[in-house]
Design an enzyme around this catalytic site. Structure first.
Site, PDB file in Angstrom:
ATOM      1  N   LEU A  64       0.814  -1.218   0.000  1.00 19.56           N
ATOM      2  CA  LEU A  64       0.000   0.000   0.000  1.00 19.56           C
ATOM      3  C   LEU A  64       0.842   1.259   0.000  1.00 19.56           C
ATOM      4  O   LEU A  64       0.319   2.356   0.184  1.00 19.56           O
ATOM      5  CB  LEU A  64      -0.944   0.003   1.206  1.00 19.56           C
ATOM      6  CG  LEU A  64      -1.962  -1.144   1.247  1.00 19.56           C
ATOM      7  CD1 LEU A  64      -2.892  -0.982   2.434  1.00 19.56           C
ATOM      8  CD2 LEU A  64      -2.760  -1.242  -0.057  1.00 19.56           C
ATOM      9  N   GLN A  66       3.826   3.611  -2.203  1.00 26.03           N
ATOM     10  CA  GLN A  66       3.745   4.331  -3.468  1.00 26.03           C
ATOM     11  C   GLN A  66       3.697   3.400  -4.678  1.00 26.03           C
ATOM     12  O   GLN A  66       3.108   3.739  -5.701  1.00 26.03           O
ATOM     13  CB  GLN A  66       4.942   5.271  -3.602  1.00 26.03           C
ATOM     14  CG  GLN A  66       4.917   6.157  -4.849  1.00 26.03           C
ATOM     15  CD  GLN A  66       6.153   7.019  -4.979  1.00 26.03           C
ATOM     16  OE1 GLN A  66       7.197   6.721  -4.387  1.00 26.03           O
ATOM     17  NE2 GLN A  66       6.048   8.099  -5.727  1.00 26.03           N
ATOM     18  N   ILE A  89       0.260  -3.910   6.320  1.00 27.88           N
ATOM     19  CA  ILE A  89      -0.291  -3.925   7.675  1.00 27.88           C
ATOM     20  C   ILE A  89      -1.356  -2.851   7.850  1.00 27.88           C
ATOM     21  O   ILE A  89      -1.906  -2.697   8.937  1.00 27.88           O
ATOM     22  CB  ILE A  89       0.810  -3.743   8.740  1.00 27.88           C
ATOM     23  CG1 ILE A  89       1.530  -2.410   8.561  1.00 27.88           C
ATOM     24  CG2 ILE A  89       1.783  -4.908   8.713  1.00 27.88           C
ATOM     25  CD1 ILE A  89       2.498  -2.080   9.690  1.00 27.88           C
ATOM     26  N   TYR A 195      18.264   4.560   6.308  1.00 24.86           N
ATOM     27  CA  TYR A 195      17.606   4.106   5.075  1.00 24.86           C
ATOM     28  C   TYR A 195      18.653   3.652   4.066  1.00 24.86           C
ATOM     29  O   TYR A 195      18.568   2.546   3.508  1.00 24.86           O
ATOM     30  CB  TYR A 195      16.767   5.253   4.523  1.00 24.86           C
ATOM     31  CG  TYR A 195      16.085   4.991   3.199  1.00 24.86           C
ATOM     32  CD1 TYR A 195      15.141   3.979   3.063  1.00 24.86           C
ATOM     33  CD2 TYR A 195      16.355   5.801   2.094  1.00 24.86           C
ATOM     34  CE1 TYR A 195      14.497   3.767   1.858  1.00 24.86           C
ATOM     35  CE2 TYR A 195      15.714   5.587   0.884  1.00 24.86           C
ATOM     36  CZ  TYR A 195      14.783   4.570   0.773  1.00 24.86           C
ATOM     37  OH  TYR A 195      14.151   4.358  -0.422  1.00 24.86           O
TER      38      TYR A 195
END
Length: 375
Positions: A64, A66, A89, A195
């Site tokens: 869900l 991008q 989730i 990241y």
């Protein structure tokens, strides 16, 4: 604590010698995830993939975000609606439920993921679950858990079940010491965000498991991805999505990056097409397991000027976010994607002009359909 570790190590030794079953050891030892498969993979078995004529059965994690819904739509058209399972989730919008299979799945829940793969006969796994750059810096512990522990879970499962495994990497996988204009596929990386660190970790783990065990690991370094359907989600390149919405709603955009900050970008349709073409490419054509892909590179000022050709009233001001600016300054200005173009024929369809025209048209249509005013 030391006694517990010694006990686990002793039990693992018995396990590797075939004295104990996997089911009896796993619940009691807190190793990293790879020892789950140690007995099998230490015997130097390699994966045997399904016949190329077979339709893949695809599981998409983090569906869900991008990219997941759009990729699922493309794959379902090619391979059948029931052959592509979207997971996340979060609660999906009603149209996501109606367009094909959706299942709740947490990438930190190894047992449930394994059950999904086994019961659905999954052969391809697309791993999109991740916290993005700026959000990850605000919550490093959570980013480490999702981006690294979650990755180890799906890598283990891909190994165990001989899946074709795809995970995206990013411009965030590079750091201040990397070549920036352009950044090649192979160079010094050394990112300074959790990241980026997690993405380099994923690249190297996947490549290691490919070379040691034959895992069909595939990874593309995405530029900033620009799309209509998903709101900005905490990435450093999100200004390049928000500016279109602001241009058509208020006519004013406040940008958190300097006007001369150049970054590589890509229209989402090119991103999806690259992913599908890459996944469909025979292994024999791949000289790498991780590739850069490129489309265009621009600054906030250049993007604003292109939008102003369509909407002259757009006003852009700048209020710098030190965190995002520091991140952007450590990333490549351009990608060198020569290897992707040579090995599997990658070529983008959208440049800056095409991107701006398409985004403005799509967002205007969306706002009209929702009964919202268009500036």
């Amino acid at each position: 604590m030391q006694l517990g570790v010694r006990v686990c190590v002793a039990i693992l030794g018995l396990f590797r010698q075939g004295c104990l079953s996997r089911a009896r050891i796993l619940p009691h030892c807190s190793f990293s995830s790879l020892p789950r498969q140690m007995s099998k993979w230490d015997s130097h078995e390699t994966c045997s993939l399904p016949s190329p004529q077979d339709k893949p059965r695809v599981l998409i994690t983090g569906g869900l975000g991008q990219l997941g819904v759009g990729l699922a739509q493309i794959l379902r058209k090619q391979y059948g609606t029931e052959n592509v399972i979207l997971t996340d989730i979060k609660k999906p919008a009603p149209h996501v439920f109606s367009n094909g299979p959706f299942v709740y799945a947490d990438v930190l829940d190894y047992k449930h993921l394994r059950e999904l793969i086994v019961t659905n006969g999954i052969t391809w796994l697309v791993h999109y679950s991740a916290l993005l750059s700026a959000v990850g810096e605000a919550n490093m512990a959570l980013a480490r858990k999702i981006n690294i522990t979650g990755l180890h879970n799906v890598l283990d499962l891909a190994l165990e079940h001989c899946l074709r495994f795809f995970v995206p990497s990013t411009i965030g996988a590079f750091g201040p010491s990397s070549p920036r204009d352009p950044a090649p596929d192979l160079c010094v990386q050394r990112p300074r965000t959790i990241y980026g660190v997690s993405k380099v970790h994923g690249e190297l783990m996947g490549e290691y498991l490919h070379h040691k065990y034959g895992l069909d690991f595939r990874c593309l370094r995405y530029p900033g991805v620009i799309s209509v359907n998903t709101p900005p989600g905490g990435g450093t390149t999100d200004y390049a999505v928000q500016i279109f919405h602001d241009a058509l709603s208020t006519g004013h955009h406040e940008c958190y990056l300097r006007p001369d900050t150049r970054l590589p970008m890509m229209h989402i349709s090119d991103c999806h097409r690259a992913t599908v073409e890459f996944m469909q490419t025979p292994e024999s054509q791949l000289s790498l397991r991780t590739y850069n892909i490129a489309a265009m590179s621009f600054t906030p000022d250049e993007l604003a000027q292109e939008i102003q050709k369509h909407l002259p009233h757009l006003k852009v001001t700048y209020s710098l976010d030190p965190v995002r600016q520091t991140i952007a300054d450590s990333w490549p200005m351009r990608f060198d994607d020569t290897n992707a173009r040579r090995d599997w024929g990658w070529a983008p369809a959208f440049g800056l002009e095409e991107l701006v025209a398409d985004m403005l048209r799509s967002i205007e249509d969306m706002r009209v359909s929702q009964g919202l005013p268009v500036n």
